[in-house]
Design an enzyme around this catalytic site. Structure first.
Site, PDB file in Angstrom:
ATOM      1  N   MET A   1       6.150 -12.261   7.212  1.00 25.34           N
ATOM      2  CA  MET A   1       4.908 -13.024   7.095  1.00 25.34           C
ATOM      3  C   MET A   1       4.341 -12.954   5.678  1.00 25.34           C
ATOM      4  O   MET A   1       4.052 -13.972   5.062  1.00 25.34           O
ATOM      5  CB  MET A   1       3.880 -12.515   8.104  1.00 25.34           C
ATOM      6  CG  MET A   1       4.258 -12.755   9.552  1.00 25.34           C
ATOM      7  SD  MET A   1       2.963 -12.246  10.715  1.00 25.34           S
ATOM      8  CE  MET A   1       3.218 -10.466  10.730  1.00 25.34           C
ATOM      9  N   THR A   2       4.182 -11.733   5.168  1.00 26.81           N
ATOM     10  CA  THR A   2       3.501 -11.524   3.891  1.00 26.81           C
ATOM     11  C   THR A   2       4.284 -12.104   2.724  1.00 26.81           C
ATOM     12  O   THR A   2       5.502 -11.963   2.639  1.00 26.81           O
ATOM     13  CB  THR A   2       3.275 -10.022   3.651  1.00 26.81           C
ATOM     14  OG1 THR A   2       2.533  -9.484   4.751  1.00 26.81           O
ATOM     15  CG2 THR A   2       2.495  -9.790   2.367  1.00 26.81           C
TER      16      THR A   2
ATOM     17  N   ALA B   1       0.187 -14.254  -0.760  1.00 31.97           N
ATOM     18  CA  ALA B   1      -0.543 -14.445   0.496  1.00 31.97           C
ATOM     19  C   ALA B   1      -0.258 -13.280   1.424  1.00 31.97           C
ATOM     20  O   ALA B   1       0.843 -13.165   1.943  1.00 31.97           O
ATOM     21  CB  ALA B   1      -0.147 -15.767   1.157  1.00 31.97           C
TER      22      ALA B   1
ATOM     23  N   GLU C   1       0.183  -5.874  18.836  1.00 32.85           N
ATOM     24  CA  GLU C   1       0.684  -5.268  17.608  1.00 32.85           C
ATOM     25  C   GLU C   1      -0.269  -4.212  17.079  1.00 32.85           C
ATOM     26  O   GLU C   1       0.142  -3.118  16.676  1.00 32.85           O
ATOM     27  CB  GLU C   1       0.908  -6.348  16.556  1.00 32.85           C
ATOM     28  CG  GLU C   1       2.003  -7.344  16.925  1.00 32.85           C
ATOM     29  CD  GLU C   1       2.063  -8.509  15.953  1.00 32.85           C
ATOM     30  OE1 GLU C   1       1.645  -8.324  14.795  1.00 32.85           O
ATOM     31  OE2 GLU C   1       2.523  -9.598  16.341  1.00 32.85           O
ATOM     32  N   ARG C   2      -1.553  -4.544  17.068  1.00 33.66           N
ATOM     33  CA  ARG C   2      -2.538  -3.610  16.504  1.00 33.66           C
ATOM     34  C   ARG C   2      -2.743  -2.400  17.397  1.00 33.66           C
ATOM     35  O   ARG C   2      -3.005  -1.296  16.909  1.00 33.66           O
ATOM     36  CB  ARG C   2      -3.837  -4.354  16.226  1.00 33.66           C
ATOM     37  CG  ARG C   2      -3.674  -5.277  15.032  1.00 33.66           C
ATOM     38  CD  ARG C   2      -4.798  -6.246  14.810  1.00 33.66           C
ATOM     39  NE  ARG C   2      -4.515  -7.024  13.591  1.00 33.66           N
ATOM     40  CZ  ARG C   2      -5.104  -8.170  13.271  1.00 33.66           C
ATOM     41  NH1 ARG C   2      -6.005  -8.698  14.080  1.00 33.66           N
ATOM     42  NH2 ARG C   2      -4.783  -8.804  12.152  1.00 33.66           N
TER      43      ARG C   2
END
Length: 387
Positions: A130-131, A135, A249-250
């Site tokens: 993703m990262t 961004a 996920e968190r």
């Protein structure tokens, strides 16, 4: 009373068996290799296959797709034991807790049957990208593009800080399939890395902690991927797919932190009991006792809160703001507790041979990955503002 061994309200005999298997695996088959993995910057691929043989991969995936047929609770137990053993050199959480559940929740039947069974065996290693260099948390700003050409997507772009990226056989890549749209222009495309033209792995990134866990940059240049690899088969759903999986996920990240917190307290209790100062045990000094009491209180509060979150998730009731609370507060508390525990070790706490020193370096990133804690607070504040 042993606080670290406190019975969980959701624990069952079956989960205790999973815990025992996980504990033996991490302590006997992983801990002895940690130094080697840290020096080379990644684990050996064989350890993934061994974890698969023991049923420690994709434990929450249905048996029809090769998984263990368990639930989130099975994955939580495995995560706790991995972090308790301080074995963070290969990310089962990303592989089993994140990527597998993206495939399970959104993949077509063909996609599930293509990738999940080999992931459960440890034959296929998974990552998610993703990262980007420009961004991070703001995924609407990604620039990696996927443009249709015939039956393929042609992908251009770069990703960074990709866990499992060095060994990954499949990677879920967040792309822009519509550059004119923000969130609705994001799609998730699964790439299979073997002999993939236009795909390149960058250098192993040198991190402050978690040095045995491979983290790399990825580069895509005219990389062609079949359109059949679009997750779910419909463009523009990627951002929503990401958001819907965030509570899970968190919570996984918070569970790992809580296990680390308790390990830090246990290590420090043992150290201060044996360490002599001014003719007596360091544990007998009031400051030591008060500090440890504060640390254990935080660890107990974290575990209690997370037990409630786990129960909510099992009922499909864990919302995004509550998961954000768990992620930021538990990771912050863990960093505070580990810092206090290192202080009680004195100079020895700064030596790598002591577990507390490694925990100090390893845990700091928990306030950054999975969404920076400042972003977690913004999520909570917006939910409060909107009633």
């Amino acid at each position: 009373m042993s606080f670290g061994a406190a019975t969980r309200p959701w624990m069952t005999d079956e989960l205790e068996m999973v815990r025992d298997t996980a504990r033996r695996f991490f302590e006997t088959e992983c801990v002895p290799h940690q130094k080697k993995w840290q020096e080379q910057g990644h684990v050996d691929r064989a350890i993934w296959r061994r974890a698969g043989e023991l049923g420690l991969l994709c434990a929450g995936v249905p048996e029809q797709y090769g998984g263990g047929g368990g639930s989130f609770l099975h994955e939580a137990v495995i995560c706790e034991e991995q972090m308790r053993a301080m074995v963070n050199s290969f990310s089962i959480n990303v592989h089993s807790g994140i990527v597998a559940h993206y495939l399970l929740a959104y993949g077509t039947e063909a996609q599930k049957r293509r990738w999940l069974p080999s992931m459960a065996k440890g034959e296929t290693i998974a990552a998610i990208a993703m990262t980007e260099p420009g961004a991070g948390t703001d995924l609407q700003r990604i620039t990696t593009s996927a443009v249709k050409d015939g039956e393929d997507y042609v992908i251009h772009g770069a990703k960074t800080f990709i866990t499992n990226g060095l060994l990954a056989d499949i990677i879920v890549v967040a792309c822009k399939t519509d550059p004119t749209a923000k969130a609705k222009g994001v799609s998730l495309v699964v790439i299979e890395t073997k002999d993939l033209e236009g795909f390149r792995r960058g250098r192993l990134l040198e991190k402050v902690g978690q040095q045995g866990q491979d983290t790399v940059e990825l580069f895509f240049n005219d990389m062609r991927v079949p359109q059949a690899n679009l997750l779910g088969g419909e463009e523009g759903k990627g951002f929503a797919q990401l958001m819907l999986q965030l509570p899970r996920e968190r919570l996984v990240l918070a569970i790992g932190c809580a296990a680390t917190m308790q390990r830090a307290v246990d290590e420090t209790l043992a150290y201060t009991r044996d360490r002599k100062i001014f003719g007596d045990s360091l544990l007998h000094l009031q400051n030591t006792r008060f500090k440890l009491a504060e640390c254990q209180t935080k660890a107990t509060i974290a575990r209690s809160f997370l037990d409630d979150c786990v129960a909510r998730l099992a009922r499909n009731e864990l919302d995004i703001p509550t998961a954000a609370m768990a992620k930021w507060w538990v990771s912050q508390a863990t960093c505070e507790v580990v810092d206090e525990c290192l202080q009680l070790h004195g100079g020895y706490g700064y030596m790598q041979e002591y577990p507390i020193a490694r925990m100090y370096a390893d845990v700091r990133v928990s306030r950054i990955y999975g969404g920076a804690n400042e972003v977690m607070k913004e999520i909570i504040a917006r939910a409060m503002e909107n009633g």
